[in-house]
Design a protein around this motif. Structure first.
Motif, mmCIF file in Angstrom:
data_model
loop_
_atom_site.group_PDB
_atom_site.id
_atom_site.type_symbol
_atom_site.label_atom_id
_atom_site.label_comp_id
_atom_site.label_asym_id
_atom_site.label_seq_id
_atom_site.Cartn_x
_atom_site.Cartn_y
_atom_site.Cartn_z
ATOM 1 N N VAL A 3 0.739 -1.101 -0.125
ATOM 2 C CA VAL A 3 -0.227 -0.068 0.169
ATOM 3 C C VAL A 3 1.171 1.117 0.016
ATOM 4 O O VAL A 3 1.831 1.257 0.877
ATOM 5 C CB VAL A 3 -1.040 0.045 1.190
ATOM 6 N N GLU A 4 0.674 2.104 -0.815
ATOM 7 C CA GLU A 4 1.501 3.454 -0.881
ATOM 8 C C GLU A 4 0.544 4.585 -1.081
ATOM 9 O O GLU A 4 -0.374 4.585 -1.649
ATOM 10 C CB GLU A 4 2.220 3.348 -2.211
ATOM 11 N N PRO A 5 0.846 5.459 -0.297
ATOM 12 C CA PRO A 5 -0.054 6.811 -0.170
ATOM 13 C C PRO A 5 -0.103 7.292 -1.306
ATOM 14 O O PRO A 5 0.999 7.448 -1.864
ATOM 15 C CB PRO A 5 0.498 7.668 1.022
ATOM 16 N N TYR A 6 -1.250 7.958 -1.820
ATOM 17 C CA TYR A 6 -1.314 8.862 -2.997
ATOM 18 C C TYR A 6 -1.954 10.256 -2.465
ATOM 19 O O TYR A 6 -2.900 10.197 -2.228
ATOM 20 C CB TYR A 6 -2.116 8.080 -4.020
ATOM 21 N N LEU A 7 -1.101 11.199 -2.367
ATOM 22 C CA LEU A 7 -1.666 12.629 -2.180
ATOM 23 C C LEU A 7 -2.020 13.373 -3.258
ATOM 24 O O LEU A 7 -1.223 13.503 -4.146
ATOM 25 C CB LEU A 7 -0.538 13.179 -1.415
ATOM 26 N N MET A 8 -3.225 13.924 -3.257
ATOM 27 C CA MET A 8 -3.842 14.767 -4.004
ATOM 28 C C MET A 8 -3.750 16.287 -3.664
ATOM 29 O O MET A 8 -4.506 16.653 -2.468
ATOM 30 C CB MET A 8 -5.284 14.423 -4.342
ATOM 31 N N PHE A 9 -2.674 17.160 -4.234
ATOM 32 C CA PHE A 9 -2.519 18.382 -3.748
ATOM 33 C C PHE A 9 -3.273 19.503 -4.568
ATOM 34 O O PHE A 9 -3.185 20.805 -4.166
ATOM 35 C CB PHE A 9 -1.044 18.937 -3.843
ATOM 36 N N GLU A 10 -4.229 19.242 -5.486
ATOM 37 C CA GLU A 10 -5.202 19.995 -5.974
ATOM 38 C C GLU A 10 -4.697 21.358 -6.615
ATOM 39 O O GLU A 10 -5.242 22.471 -6.275
ATOM 40 C CB GLU A 10 -6.521 20.256 -5.071
ATOM 41 N N GLY A 11 -3.556 21.302 -7.163
ATOM 42 C CA GLY A 11 -2.830 22.526 -7.849
ATOM 43 C C GLY A 11 -1.526 22.848 -6.985
ATOM 44 O O GLY A 11 -0.854 23.862 -7.562
ATOM 45 N N ARG A 12 -1.116 22.321 -6.080
ATOM 46 C CA ARG A 12 -0.001 22.763 -5.332
ATOM 47 C C ARG A 12 1.044 21.381 -5.376
ATOM 48 O O ARG A 12 1.862 21.711 -4.424
ATOM 49 C CB ARG A 12 -0.335 23.353 -3.838
ATOM 50 N N CYS A 13 1.198 20.778 -5.984
ATOM 51 C CA CYS A 13 1.975 19.322 -6.218
ATOM 52 C C CYS A 13 3.311 19.583 -6.241
ATOM 53 O O CYS A 13 4.190 19.287 -5.390
ATOM 54 C CB CYS A 13 1.227 18.398 -7.092
ATOM 55 N N GLU A 14 3.620 20.560 -7.371
ATOM 56 C CA GLU A 14 5.193 20.616 -7.486
ATOM 57 C C GLU A 14 5.686 21.619 -6.164
ATOM 58 O O GLU A 14 6.737 21.448 -5.854
ATOM 59 C CB GLU A 14 5.202 21.464 -8.855
ATOM 60 N N GLU A 15 4.934 22.357 -5.645
ATOM 61 C CA GLU A 15 5.327 23.302 -4.332
ATOM 62 C C GLU A 15 5.582 22.403 -3.263
ATOM 63 O O GLU A 15 6.480 22.559 -2.639
ATOM 64 C CB GLU A 15 4.294 24.410 -4.089
ATOM 65 N N ALA A 16 4.547 21.352 -3.316
ATOM 66 C CA ALA A 16 4.593 20.294 -2.142
ATOM 67 C C ALA A 16 6.002 19.492 -2.186
ATOM 68 O O ALA A 16 6.578 19.247 -1.333
ATOM 69 C CB ALA A 16 3.509 19.324 -2.087
ATOM 70 N N LEU A 17 6.278 18.988 -3.426
ATOM 71 C CA LEU A 17 7.447 18.234 -3.744
ATOM 72 C C LEU A 17 8.578 19.042 -3.712
ATOM 73 O O LEU A 17 9.698 18.273 -2.673
ATOM 74 C CB LEU A 17 7.494 17.648 -5.177
ATOM 75 N N ASP A 18 8.630 20.200 -3.727
ATOM 76 C CA ASP A 18 9.853 21.015 -3.341
ATOM 77 C C ASP A 18 9.978 21.196 -1.829
ATOM 78 O O ASP A 18 11.052 21.271 -1.295
ATOM 79 C CB ASP A 18 9.633 22.364 -4.013
#
Length: 142
Positions: A3-18
């Protein structure tokens, strides 16, 4: 199976990854934007020009690792309304010092839910929601 978490950032994914790169030393393994989709018709709002849904520059799929754990992430439908409720991600650093460093990094711009402190089960335990609303528990071993 795993099981691997899949996070939906709804428009802020790249910011979250950084942010996770800086805060946790995350390593991004895969990053695919909606515009890179080999089947553009399957990306709502992108191919049809309706403006509903994600933009071509948003992240359709990303995989990143924190330590030995792989997580996945996306901008989802790009609604701007990410909700992370009823779940926390738990970090298990090797020491109280590392727990403090990680906790402080995650809490920056977020909200401390339980300050990092010694407990009967951990030399350092705390809970914080990061700036994206993802809830984290930091648990250093006893």
């Amino acid at each position: 199976m795993k099981v691997e978490p899949y996070l939906m950032f709804e428009g802020r994914c790249e910011e979250a990854l950084d942010f996770y790169r800086r805060a946790l030393g995350a390593q991004v393994k895969v990053l695919m934007r909606y515009k890179d989709n080999p089947d553009p018709a399957s990306a709502p709002g992108c191919a049809d020009g309706s403006g509903a849904g994600p933009t071509p520059e948003m992240v359709m799929h990303a995989e990143f690792s924190v330590g030995d754990t792989t997580l996945m992430a996306s901008d989802g439908m790009g609604s701007g309304k990410a909700k992370f409720e009823g779940i926390s991600l738990a970090l298990s650093p090797a020491s109280a010092d590392e727990a403090r460093r990680l906790f402080d990094a995650l809490a920056e711009g977020g909200q401390v839910q339980m300050p990092l402190t010694k407990t009967f089960f951990s030399q350092a335990f705390g809970m914080a929601a990061d700036r994206f609303g993802v809830s984290w528990m930091v648990v250093a071993p006893e």
